[in-house]
Scaffold this active site. Structure first.
Site, short mmCIF file in Angstrom:
data_model
loop_
_atom_site.label_atom_id
_atom_site.label_comp_id
_atom_site.label_asym_id
_atom_site.label_seq_id
_atom_site.Cartn_x
_atom_site.Cartn_y
_atom_site.Cartn_z
N TYR A 156 0.84 -1.21 0.00
CA TYR A 156 0.00 0.00 0.00
C TYR A 156 0.87 1.26 0.00
CZ TYR A 156 -3.30 3.51 1.79
OH TYR A 156 -4.06 4.64 1.97
N ILE A 189 -8.39 8.63 8.82
CA ILE A 189 -9.74 9.14 8.62
C ILE A 189 -10.74 8.05 9.00
CG2 ILE A 189 -11.33 10.17 6.95
CD1 ILE A 189 -8.73 11.79 7.42
#
Length: 256
Positions: A156, A189
């Site tokens: 990632y 988030i």
């Protein structure tokens, strides 16, 4: 800010999480928004939520690993709304896999979705964006990879760092058309995916952030909306970290 009611945006990975947050913020500002997702039912549910809030949106089924579906998505947006002004290349995945046990398939899945998928999306939208009076490309990257690291996310992190390299050169190439290319770099988030990591992780991360909270998807939506705006015409090839100050402290003791 300039009136945006005639502006048209397409957001990938927009049926949930950060993508939905971006789509909702843009719709609230008057944009006509194409909600693009792999699952049409989820996209339609997102559109229903946007419409219920007074926005205008349409659902499109497309996969960022499928170039043909993305080209078809852009054509659908043009047919419905008359053009395309803003592309938010947001679609991404973050499955966890330790480096020692990560398979080639694990690596390829993430890079094909996050990095190649972004390239596919941008390339499909270029012809339409060139026709816009103020074309904008906004990439959703991350602090993970370009700035920080986290165990299990080496693939990632590589994909997100790669996106920033792409943004800088793409910005140069697109400048002759008046199309800007920028990236938003979210910290932690609150999304469906992050909530799945457990309360312990969420509490630990909030404690390490100077603003003492995790981010909201709307925080990223507002950052993307700034890059998408007419007023941001002289900003290109840039990144904006939106993380509540997460990357600033040297240690937890610095946060207090």
């Amino acid at each position: 800010m300039t009136d945006t009611t005639q502006r048209i945006a397409m957001v990938t990975g927009a049926s949930k999480g950060i993508g939905l947050g971006i789509a909702r913020v843009l719709a609230a500002k008057g944009y006509k928004v194409a909600v693009v997702a792999r699952h049409i039912q989820a996209a339609e549910q997102a559109v229903a939520a946007i419409v219920a809030e007074g926005g205008e949106a349409m659902a499109i089924n497309a996969d960022v690993t499928d170039r043909a579906s993305l080209k078809a998505a852009v054509e659908r947006v043009k047919a419905a709304y008359g053009g395309l002004d803003v592309l938010c290349a947001n679609a991404g995945i973050f499955p966890s896999a330790d480096l020692e046990t990560m398979t080639e398939a694990d690596w390829d899945l993430v890079l094909n979705t996050n990095l190649k998928g972004m390239f596919n999306t941008v390339q499909a939208a270029i012809p339409a964006l060139k026709e816009s009076a103020a074309g904008r490309i906004v990439v959703t990257s991350s602090i993970t990879g370009p700035v920080t690291g986290f165990p299990g996310w080496s693939h990632y992190g590589a994909s997100k760092a790669g996106q920033l390299g792409f943004v800088r050169t793409a910005a140069i190439e697109m400048a002759k058309y008046g199309v800007t290319v920028n990236a938003v770099m979210p910290g932690n988030i609150i999304t469906e995916g992050l909530e799945g990591m457990g309360d312990g992780y969420l509490s630990q991360m909030a404690a390490s952030i100077p603003l003492k909270r995790l981010g909201r998807v709307e925080d990223i939506g507002e950052a993307a909306a700034f890059f998408a705006s007419i007023e941001a015409a002289y900003i290109t090839g840039q990144t904006l970290v939106v993380d509540g100050g997460q990357i600033l402290p040297e240690s937890l003791e610095a946060v207090g």
